[in-house]
Design an enzyme around this catalytic site. Structure first.
Site, PDB file in Angstrom:
ATOM      1  N   ASP A 409     -25.658  -8.640 -53.260  1.00 34.72           N
ATOM      2  CA  ASP A 409     -26.386  -9.713 -53.844  1.00 34.72           C
ATOM      3  C   ASP A 409     -27.787  -9.084 -54.406  1.00 34.72           C
ATOM      4  O   ASP A 409     -27.956  -8.009 -54.376  1.00 34.72           O
ATOM      5  CB  ASP A 409     -26.719 -10.626 -52.698  1.00 34.72           C
ATOM      6  CG  ASP A 409     -27.397 -11.953 -53.170  1.00 34.72           C
ATOM      7  OD1 ASP A 409     -27.170 -12.235 -54.240  1.00 34.72           O
ATOM      8  OD2 ASP A 409     -28.018 -12.554 -52.480  1.00 34.72           O
ATOM      9  N   GLU A 412     -29.571  -8.072 -59.682  1.00 32.26           N
ATOM     10  CA  GLU A 412     -30.001  -8.325 -61.235  1.00 32.26           C
ATOM     11  C   GLU A 412     -31.030  -7.207 -61.840  1.00 32.26           C
ATOM     12  O   GLU A 412     -30.670  -6.848 -62.776  1.00 32.26           O
ATOM     13  CB  GLU A 412     -30.574  -9.642 -61.485  1.00 32.26           C
ATOM     14  CG  GLU A 412     -29.644 -10.728 -61.146  1.00 32.26           C
ATOM     15  CD  GLU A 412     -29.210 -10.894 -59.832  1.00 32.26           C
ATOM     16  OE1 GLU A 412     -29.906 -10.906 -58.944  1.00 32.26           O
ATOM     17  OE2 GLU A 412     -28.432 -11.424 -59.586  1.00 32.26           O
ATOM     18  N   ASP A 483     -25.893 -18.748 -57.113  1.00 34.25           N
ATOM     19  CA  ASP A 483     -26.514 -20.016 -56.470  1.00 34.25           C
ATOM     20  C   ASP A 483     -26.412 -21.419 -57.390  1.00 34.25           C
ATOM     21  O   ASP A 483     -27.194 -21.911 -58.149  1.00 34.25           O
ATOM     22  CB  ASP A 483     -27.809 -19.828 -55.993  1.00 34.25           C
ATOM     23  CG  ASP A 483     -28.081 -18.679 -55.317  1.00 34.25           C
ATOM     24  OD1 ASP A 483     -27.098 -18.178 -54.626  1.00 34.25           O
ATOM     25  OD2 ASP A 483     -29.158 -18.345 -55.136  1.00 34.25           O
TER      26      ASP A 483
END
Ligand code: GLC
Length: 767
Positions: A409, A412, A483
């Site tokens: 997770d 980015e 999300d």
């Protein structure tokens, strides 16, 4: 008109020597052509690994005002003005350079008013142009009848025409709607159907880039990048399927997953706070008779969010024993990891990383720090092979405890304390580079490192999930869409998002079922499990602090309906596994937009609320609140309603009733589908028998079987069965026998009768 440039040719590459630039055109295969101009970037591709060039014959001819380059499939005209126009073999235009100059549609605003409007926080134009001279753009003409697909996880609709998108991996949990330009992934591949003829374009440049899909002006679409080389691939093929196969030939395919990863997975941020919490969930799943294969552990199992640590006190000081116990109950554990390493000199991952220089640095050589869950954190420099190895070794901490899969997770990479500046020093393999270049491949490299770690430590097919990705990440990891929220708009968006991810190589993808943020409702959760039941990654996940959304949270009828669909899923896991076995050879996704299977039917070019599973199942979920009937478009052919077996002739819309407990589902007539036994979880023991349902009185099906776990299939340890039915006559043949546990019994269920065949080891036949 300029004069034609001179050309030089080496092997399958032709260089066009224009006065101001050298444009290289390389023929990789008859259907894949690369266009390349060196603009100063010395790095290697992260998407395309290995040499993809195949010996291919082509011709190059010089005409009065252009060159003609022809393969067996594609035909390129390259002229003196540096235009490249691409046609198929029969001369239909596919990709043609736009001749005019870009002319944005009028927005009715002057500079002064623009500032006023922006003062309240509105945006007037979102197009991103670089301001330095390394910026470039590629502008192509749009036909009146042209539909555009792909681009990975981008928001909005299946057909991307009329919208614009940015490639800059971004963590933004605000409600992601159709005008959201940036999301977690950057997959710069697009597909077009121009007057019905398919093509693809893949722009391999990790720098920040922009796609305007005919939003600025109806007459063209364009790709632009702020820096990097001009490096794009023209993808041809007779059908859209062929084009996808070509794209995945180039950037790789999802490897065969472990079979249990197709099972149901229960997750919520907060479960892993303690052993008791997790136990409660496992007990509930069992008590509610819900089939399930995994529970996911979010960040709370760690010690103060330190990656590769475990809060042992909350696990009776023996997480290993606990995980072992859960495994015996059929539940595997997937743990989250985040790239941010807590700045704490007493924590070995941090201190070792600092000592060995494994973290990204400021231009003056200090370890760069930003904030994520653990507070001040350093960021591993995943572009470097040595750092990836280090990360892979660290995953042993988790596999030693018995973790079955790893969920990547925040890669980015997300940063809470403002954006990471462009000039932070990252590595591009062994070269010094910048955040600006390495941002979009950060998640890719983290996923690759995690994959290598699991492969080494487990010896099984690694199960990795990642949020951030670049083109080609599908070789290493499954993805989820990040999300989302418990909104009807987001259950609607799930279909085009997963379909476009599938077209973009990511055959193994899913959304947070029920919605991650905001509060779900019983109706939304019910419709979500129905609509998502064939998404390859099947996980219910929600944020801490939102209303609970486990299947039992709302009592009845939600629980019973939820269970019924999970059971349907488990029956059809053998079908999905077969589709994955095919996908490893074709790159074709499991969950497909109708346009992929019926690219010659103009009615299906922009269907957002139906999809197909392989070629045989058509799914038309309810994705609107309070709706209990809907129109379903059935393409040409005969279709059978899965629930009541009523037959329909396709090529038209039908009205279907869909009360809360019904997912409209249709099977193509004469399809044969494997139908696994009802189980609570996917067993590691091989199935003893298999059932096939025949949706008609004739048909053929190719079924694949292996141990579902490791790489032995690559050494031939698999079985392939051919099931054929002709006028109700059944035959089963073993096409390949390499896996020792052949089915003892095979049942073939026809509308009127059931045929049971038994394996005869002596003759190797089913009789
Ligand atoms: C991010 C992830 C989400 C996770 C949360 C806490 O928001 O996208 O899935 O639950 O972080 O780790």
């Amino acid at each position: 008109m300029e004069t034609l440039p001179s050309v030089t040719q080496t092997n399958q590459t032709v260089t066009f020597n224009y006065p101001n630039r050298h444009l290289q055109i390389s023929v990789l295969t008859p259907e894949i052509i690369r266009v390349f101009e060196f603009r100063g970037d010395k790095g290697q591709s992260y998407a395309v690994e290995g040499n993809k060039q195949q010996p291919t014959t082509f011709t190059l001819n010089k005409n009065d005002n252009h060159y003609e380059l022809k393969t067996d499939s594609l035909f390129l005209k390259i002229d003196a003005d540096q235009h490249i126009d691409v046609y198929d073999q029969a001369g239909h235009p596919l990709i043609t350079d736009y001749r005019g100059s870009r002319s944005p549609l009028d927005r009715g605003i002057d500079e002064a008013h623009k500032q006023l409007v922006e003062a309240e926080g509105h945006t007037v134009s979102q197009s991103v142009n670089g301001d330095d001279n390394s910026y470039y753009e590629v502008v192509k003409a749009l036909a009146a009848d042209e539909h555009l697909y792909g681009l990975g996880d981008k928001t909005g609709y299946l057909d991307k025409r009329g919208y614009e998108y940015d490639n800059w991996n971004t963590d933004n949990p605000a409600p992601q709607m159709e005008n959201f330009t940036k999301l977690y992934k950057s997959i710069p591949v697009m597909y077009g159907l121009k007057n019905g003829y398919p093509y693809g374009l893949f722009f391999d440049n990790p720098y920040r880039s922009h796609f305007d899909m005919g939003k600025e002006n109806f007459n063209y679409y364009f790709y632009s990048a702020i820096a990097g080389n001009l490096d794009y691939y023209i993808l041809g093929g007779q059908t859209l399927k062929d084009v996808v196969t070509n794209y995945t030939y180039l950037t790789g395919r999802v490897p065969l997953p472990q079979k249990w990863t197709l099972g149901y997975q229960q997750s919520r941020w907060g479960y892993s706070i303690s052993q008791q919490e997790v136990e409660t969930i496992a007990d509930h799943l069992k008590k509610s008779q819900l089939p399930c294969d995994a529970i996911h552990f979010d960040i709370d199992y760690m010690r103060g969010y330190r990656v590769f640590t475990w809060n042992n006190e909350a696990y009776q000081n023996d997480p290993k024993a606990f995980l072992q116990n859960l495994k015996q109950r059929g539940i595997k554990i997937v743990t989250i990891i985040d790239p941010g390493v807590k700045k704490d000199p007493d924590y070995s991952v941090y201190s070792e990383g600092v000592k060995k220089g494994y973290f990204v640095k400021t231009p003056d050589g200090q370890v760069y720090i930003n904030k994520v869950w653990p507070g001040d954190s350093a960021f591993p420099d995943f572009g470097r092979p040595e750092v990836r190895n280090w990360w892979a070794q660290n995953t042993k901490f988790l596999t030693d405890i018995g973790v079955a899969g790893i969920w990547n997770d925040m890669n980015e990479p997300a940063s809470f304390d403002g954006d990471i500046p462009d000039n932070i020093v990252f590595s591009d393999q062994e070269l010094k580079s910048t955040h600006q270049k390495m941002h979009n491949v950060y998640g890719h490299n983290m996923a690759k490192a995690t994959y290598e770690g699991l492969k080494t430590h487990q010896g099984k097919r690694p199960y990795i999930i990642t949020r951030a990705a670049y083109a080609g990440t599908q070789k290493y990891s499954t993805v989820w869409t990040g999300d989302n929220r418990s909104l009807w708009a987001h259950i609607q968006m799930m279909i085009p998002q997963l379909c476009n991810l599938g077209l973009s190589g990511f055959a193994f993808a899913g959304t947070d079922i029920g919605g991650f943020g905001s509060d779900t409702t019983p109706e939304l959760l019910t419709r979500w499990i129905e609509a998502a039941i064939f998404s390859p990654l099947l996980r219910n996940h929600s944020a801490m602090g939102t209303r609970h959304q486990e299947p039992w949270s709302f009592g009845e009828p939600t629980l019973s309906i939820y269970r019924r669909y999970l059971q349907l899923r488990y029956h059809l896991i053998p079908y999905m596994y077969d589709l994955f076995a095919q996908e490893t050879k074709t790159g074709l996704p499991i969950m497909r937009p109708l346009v992929l299977n019926y690219d010659d039917d103009p009615r299906v070019t922009d269907i957002d609320n139906e999809f197909m599973v392989g070629n045989s199942l058509l799914v038309a979920p309810i994705v609107e609140k309070s709706q209990t009937k809907r129109l379903v478009y059935l393409p040409a052919g005969q279709w059978i309603d899965f629930w009541n077996h009523r037959e329909y002739t396709g090529g038209k819309d039908i009205v279907v009733n869909a009360p809360l407990d019904k997912l409209p589902l249709f099977v193509q007539k004469n399809a044969i589908l494997p139908w696994g036994q009802q189980v609570d979880h996917i067993s590691e023991d091989p199935d003893d028998e298999m059932t096939f349902h025949v949706w008609g009185d004739q048909g053929h099906y190719d079924h694949y079987q292996d141990n579902g776990m490791n790489f032995n299939y690559q050494k031939g340890e698999f079985n392939r069965y051919a099931i054929s039915v002709n006028r109700n006559q059944v035959s089963v043949k073993l096409l390949h026998q390499g896996f020792k546990s052949v089915y003892r019994k095979i049942k073939v269920v026809l509308p009127e009768k059931t045929v049971t065949l038994t394996y005869e080891p002596r003759t190797n036949r089913y009789l």
